[in-house]
Design a protein around this motif. Structure first.
Motif, PDB file in Angstrom:
ATOM      1  N   SER A  59      -4.583  -0.422   5.694  1.00 50.55           N
ATOM      2  CA  SER A  59      -5.523   0.520   5.089  1.00 50.55           C
ATOM      3  C   SER A  59      -6.440   1.140   6.142  1.00 50.55           C
ATOM      4  CB  SER A  59      -6.350  -0.180   4.003  1.00 50.55           C
ATOM      5  OG  SER A  59      -7.120  -1.238   4.548  1.00 50.55           O
ATOM      6  N   SER A  62      -4.419   3.895   7.851  1.00 53.94           N
ATOM      7  CA  SER A  62      -4.358   5.086   7.010  1.00 53.94           C
ATOM      8  C   SER A  62      -5.679   5.850   7.043  1.00 53.94           C
ATOM      9  CB  SER A  62      -4.020   4.681   5.576  1.00 53.94           C
ATOM     10  OG  SER A  62      -3.963   5.811   4.729  1.00 53.94           O
ATOM     11  N   SER A  63      -6.794   5.118   6.983  1.00 55.06           N
ATOM     12  CA  SER A  63      -8.112   5.746   7.034  1.00 55.06           C
ATOM     13  C   SER A  63      -8.341   6.448   8.361  1.00 55.06           C
ATOM     14  CB  SER A  63      -9.190   4.684   6.800  1.00 55.06           C
ATOM     15  OG  SER A  63     -10.484   5.227   6.897  1.00 55.06           O
ATOM     16  N   ASP A  66      -6.580   9.713   8.292  1.00 55.50           N
ATOM     17  CA  ASP A  66      -7.282  10.634   7.389  1.00 55.50           C
ATOM     18  C   ASP A  66      -8.476  11.289   8.076  1.00 55.50           C
ATOM     19  OD1 ASP A  66      -5.590  10.178   5.236  1.00 55.50           O
ATOM     20  OD2 ASP A  66      -6.885   8.638   4.330  1.00 55.50           O
ATOM     21  N   TYR A 108       2.298  -0.590  11.823  1.00 60.17           N
ATOM     22  CA  TYR A 108       1.470   0.186  10.892  1.00 60.17           C
ATOM     23  C   TYR A 108       1.112   1.548  11.471  1.00 60.17           C
ATOM     24  CZ  TYR A 108       0.743  -4.141   8.217  1.00 60.17           C
ATOM     25  OH  TYR A 108       0.908  -5.283   7.472  1.00 60.17           O
ATOM     26  N   GLU A 112       2.560   5.177   9.898  1.00 56.65           N
ATOM     27  CA  GLU A 112       1.657   6.229   9.438  1.00 56.65           C
ATOM     28  C   GLU A 112       1.884   7.524  10.211  1.00 56.65           C
ATOM     29  OE1 GLU A 112      -0.994   7.150   6.505  1.00 56.65           O
ATOM     30  OE2 GLU A 112      -0.486   5.054   6.946  1.00 56.65           O
ATOM     31  N   GLN A 115       5.136   9.188   8.982  1.00 56.60           N
ATOM     32  CA  GLN A 115       4.961   9.762   7.654  1.00 56.60           C
ATOM     33  C   GLN A 115       4.273  11.118   7.713  1.00 56.60           C
ATOM     34  OE1 GLN A 115       2.813   6.851   5.320  1.00 56.60           O
ATOM     35  NE2 GLN A 115       4.696   5.922   4.530  1.00 56.60           N
ATOM     36  N   ARG A 116       3.291  11.227   8.597  1.00 56.02           N
ATOM     37  CA  ARG A 116       2.476  12.434   8.645  1.00 56.02           C
ATOM     38  C   ARG A 116       3.013  13.500   9.593  1.00 56.02           C
ATOM     39  NH1 ARG A 116      -3.273  11.198   7.033  1.00 56.02           N
ATOM     40  NH2 ARG A 116      -3.234   9.075   6.189  1.00 56.02           N
TER      41      ARG A 116
END
Length: 222
Positions: A59, A62-63, A66, A108, A112, A115-116
């Motif tokens: 998490s 991911s943050s 972002d 991780y 991420e 994915q992006r």
């Protein structure tokens, strides 16, 4: 923008200083907010954003993505830790932490990133160690963790074969950094590379041409 993880010390900090001197916009991340800000102040007046993140937590990863101020053109993953000694004397909790700091964090982060940005023309360099290439006595779990990261990088590279996102595996030899003091292994660092030397060589290797790039970089010490 260049994203550098593990930027609060060692190779990550040296890369931050070097890229800042060239005028690049940087995003630096690490687990220690105070040390990150210290590195950022040393790199002034470059355009630098610092984001604290624990890359062994999905998490948090991911943050981090972002919060990036823009899509990076280059990402350099320098996160990791060491733990050494004969296998039978190693502690289970320390082994688990080693795999979390190295293999889980790389997994991780790369998950991420793919994915992006799999359809974005960028370079993602994953810094490992020559311990990901050659077995070493007294480094069994460290080698296992780094070999795992190497398998992750090489397999993901195959998944990105027709994509503009490029993965670079980086295998530096011993560097004279705080890594050794934290690992608990006593070493004579007098003949080891400095992180600044390694950063200079890695930066040159990450330069690519219109129709080619360096996919793997081994930086050996004398």
């Amino acid at each position: 923008m260049i994203l550098i993880t593990g930027a609060s010390s060692g190779l990550g900090a040296a890369l931050a200083a070097s890229y800042a001197a060239d005028g690049h916009t940087l995003t630096l991340t690490g687990r220690n907010d105070e040390r990150l800000h210290h590195i950022a102040r040393q790199c002034q007046p470059a355009n630098i954003c610092t984001l604290t993140a624990d890359l062994s937590d999905a998490s948090s990863v991911s943050s981090l993505f972002d919060k990036l101020p823009s899509a990076p053109e280059t990402m350099i993953f320098c996160t990791g830790s060491g733990y050494f000694g004969s296998l039978e004397k190693q502690e289970p909790d320390a082994i688990a932490q080693l795999f979390s700091d190295n293999l889980l964090s790389a997994t991780y982060f790369l998950r991420e990133a793919v994915q992006r940005y799999r359809n974005t023309p960028l370079t993602c360099a994953i810094v490992m160690s020559t311990a990901a290439q050659v077995a070493k006595a007294g480094e069994s779990t460290y080698c296992a963790a780094k070999w795992g990261v190497r398998g992750l990088v090489e397999s993901t590279r195959l998944e990105l074969a027709d994509k503009p996102m490029k993965l670079v595996g980086v295998y530096p030899g011993g560097m004279a950094t705080e890594f050794w003091a934290r690992s608990g292994k006593e070493m004579d660092l007098s003949r080891f590379m400095t992180p600044e030397e390694t950063a200079t060589m890695l930066k040159k290797a990450l330069q690519h041409a219109e129709h080619g790039y360096v996919s793997d970089v081994t930086i050996n010490r004398y």
